[in-house]
Design a protein around this motif. Structure first.
Motif, PDB file in Angstrom:
ATOM      1  N   TYR A  18      73.909  46.837  34.803  1.00  0.00           N
ATOM      2  CA  TYR A  18      72.411  45.765  35.019  1.00  0.00           C
ATOM      3  C   TYR A  18      71.452  46.233  36.023  1.00  0.00           C
ATOM      4  O   TYR A  18      70.470  45.644  34.957  1.00  0.00           O
ATOM      5  N   LEU A  19      72.292  47.107  37.158  1.00  0.00           N
ATOM      6  CA  LEU A  19      70.766  47.885  37.521  1.00  0.00           C
ATOM      7  C   LEU A  19      69.781  48.986  36.753  1.00  0.00           C
ATOM      8  O   LEU A  19      69.077  48.862  36.783  1.00  0.00           O
ATOM      9  N   LEU A  20      71.269  49.169  36.209  1.00  0.00           N
ATOM     10  CA  LEU A  20      70.041  50.125  34.790  1.00  0.00           C
ATOM     11  C   LEU A  20      69.013  49.871  34.352  1.00  0.00           C
ATOM     12  O   LEU A  20      68.075  49.861  33.909  1.00  0.00           O
ATOM     13  N   VAL A  21      69.608  48.497  33.692  1.00  0.00           N
ATOM     14  CA  VAL A  21      68.279  47.950  32.583  1.00  0.00           C
ATOM     15  C   VAL A  21      67.070  47.004  33.671  1.00  0.00           C
ATOM     16  O   VAL A  21      66.405  47.481  32.955  1.00  0.00           O
ATOM     17  N   GLY A  22      67.408  46.966  34.618  1.00  0.00           N
ATOM     18  CA  GLY A  22      66.273  46.410  35.195  1.00  0.00           C
ATOM     19  C   GLY A  22      65.755  47.428  36.396  1.00  0.00           C
ATOM     20  O   GLY A  22      64.413  47.259  36.033  1.00  0.00           O
ATOM     21  N   ALA A  23      65.855  48.875  35.951  1.00  0.00           N
ATOM     22  CA  ALA A  23      65.320  50.148  36.176  1.00  0.00           C
ATOM     23  C   ALA A  23      64.590  50.077  35.300  1.00  0.00           C
ATOM     24  O   ALA A  23      63.142  50.573  35.288  1.00  0.00           O
ATOM     25  N   ALA A  24      65.038  50.131  34.248  1.00  0.00           N
ATOM     26  CA  ALA A  24      64.401  50.575  32.741  1.00  0.00           C
ATOM     27  C   ALA A  24      63.389  49.244  33.073  1.00  0.00           C
ATOM     28  O   ALA A  24      61.903  49.627  32.499  1.00  0.00           O
ATOM     29  N   THR A  25      63.112  48.364  32.634  1.00  0.00           N
ATOM     30  CA  THR A  25      62.662  47.222  32.624  1.00  0.00           C
ATOM     31  C   THR A  25      61.128  47.263  33.866  1.00  0.00           C
ATOM     32  O   THR A  25      60.221  47.933  33.051  1.00  0.00           O
ATOM     33  N   LEU A  26      61.377  47.648  34.944  1.00  0.00           N
ATOM     34  CA  LEU A  26      60.968  47.812  35.666  1.00  0.00           C
ATOM     35  C   LEU A  26      59.747  49.576  35.168  1.00  0.00           C
ATOM     36  O   LEU A  26      58.423  49.371  35.702  1.00  0.00           O
ATOM     37  N   ALA A  27      60.580  50.544  34.506  1.00  0.00           N
ATOM     38  CA  ALA A  27      59.725  51.582  34.566  1.00  0.00           C
ATOM     39  C   ALA A  27      58.764  51.371  33.542  1.00  0.00           C
ATOM     40  O   ALA A  27      57.677  52.104  33.116  1.00  0.00           O
ATOM     41  N   LEU A  28      59.300  49.691  32.570  1.00  0.00           N
ATOM     42  CA  LEU A  28      58.748  50.605  31.535  1.00  0.00           C
ATOM     43  C   LEU A  28      57.023  49.526  31.364  1.00  0.00           C
ATOM     44  O   LEU A  28      56.494  49.259  30.763  1.00  0.00           O
ATOM     45  N   ALA A  29      57.360  47.990  32.754  1.00  0.00           N
ATOM     46  CA  ALA A  29      56.544  47.538  32.492  1.00  0.00           C
ATOM     47  C   ALA A  29      55.064  47.812  32.529  1.00  0.00           C
ATOM     48  O   ALA A  29      54.411  47.274  32.620  1.00  0.00           O
ATOM     49  N   PRO A  30      54.584  49.237  33.413  1.00  0.00           N
ATOM     50  CA  PRO A  30      53.330  49.222  33.879  1.00  0.00           C
ATOM     51  C   PRO A  30      52.999  50.058  32.339  1.00  0.00           C
ATOM     52  O   PRO A  30      51.731  49.900  32.096  1.00  0.00           O
ATOM     53  N   LEU A  31      53.828  50.568  31.681  1.00  0.00           N
ATOM     54  CA  LEU A  31      53.149  51.477  30.410  1.00  0.00           C
ATOM     55  C   LEU A  31      53.706  49.718  28.632  1.00  0.00           C
ATOM     56  O   LEU A  31      51.824  49.523  28.413  1.00  0.00           O
ATOM     57  N   VAL A  32      54.066  48.946  28.767  1.00  0.00           N
ATOM     58  CA  VAL A  32      53.811  47.643  27.530  1.00  0.00           C
ATOM     59  C   VAL A  32      53.608  46.373  28.408  1.00  0.00           C
ATOM     60  O   VAL A  32      53.713  45.372  27.677  1.00  0.00           O
ATOM     61  N   GLY A  33      53.579  46.640  29.603  1.00  0.00           N
ATOM     62  CA  GLY A  33      53.838  44.942  29.721  1.00  0.00           C
ATOM     63  C   GLY A  33      54.716  44.181  30.307  1.00  0.00           C
ATOM     64  O   GLY A  33      55.929  44.978  29.666  1.00  0.00           O
ATOM     65  N   GLU A  34      54.999  43.553  31.183  1.00  0.00           N
ATOM     66  CA  GLU A  34      56.784  42.988  31.737  1.00  0.00           C
ATOM     67  C   GLU A  34      57.408  42.500  30.240  1.00  0.00           C
ATOM     68  O   GLU A  34      58.476  42.583  29.964  1.00  0.00           O
ATOM     69  N   PRO A  35      56.655  41.722  29.328  1.00  0.00           N
ATOM     70  CA  PRO A  35      57.239  41.103  28.352  1.00  0.00           C
ATOM     71  C   PRO A  35      57.726  42.556  27.920  1.00  0.00           C
ATOM     72  O   PRO A  35      59.128  42.219  26.778  1.00  0.00           O
TER      73      PRO A  35
END
Length: 170
Positions: free
Chosen positions: A38-55
């Protein structure tokens, strides 16, 4: 005699404590594994958010999770290459019924099948549609086939009339 009883009680207490310790360790390790994923998925989402946006980040990580899940189920349902070659040479036709494939899958993976049955049982308690689906599937599997040498449906109806139970054919 009294000292033997105390020694037996002590041994039983140690055995029970060891079993409880093993069960607690497995539960703790499973909880840590799920939390880590769960934390790994959350970290991947946070790492990708600046590149492609949160959605977009959520969509990418969700797609990656679905791909991992599809790969897991694909590997579970496909036999190993050597086993597949041996089965092809034995069966010849290769057209088995879905129930026969399901039974062989359960026979090859009993622990996974038990875990899936447990998960379905937990979900079944709160979902009436799943409960109905499972009951329909169970009834379909319990119907006697026409070429079987077991009791015929007339015999089942006669037996149910005497016992007061209803059969799926009723």
């Amino acid at each position: 005699m009294l000292s033997d009883s105390a020694a037996i009680k002590g041994a039983v207490r140690k055995a029970v404590a060891a079993m409880i310790g093993v069960v607690l360790a497995v539960v703790l390790l499973t909880a840590l594994l799920i939390t880590g994923f769960y934390l790994l998925v959350g970290a991947a989402t946070l790492a990708l958010a600046p590149l492609v946006g949160e959605p977009g980040a959520m969509a990418i990580t969700g797609l990656a999770c679905l791909c991992l899940l599809a790969l897991f189920f694909y590997r579970m349902t496909r036999p190993a290459k050597a086993r597949r070659d041996a089965q092809k040479s034995e069966s010849g036709t290769g057209s088995e019924s879905p129930i026969a494939v399901l039974r062989s899958l359960i026979a090859r993976n009993p622990l996974e099948a038990a875990a899936l049955a447990f998960a379905a049982g937990v979900a079944e308690q709160s979902d009436p549609r799943l409960k109905e689906l499972l009951l329909q599937g169970g009834m379909a599997m319990m119907r006697p086939s026409t070429d079987s040498t077991g009791p015929k449906t007339d015999d089942l109806k006669a037996a149910s009339a005497t016992s007061g139970h209803k059969t799926p054919a009723d």
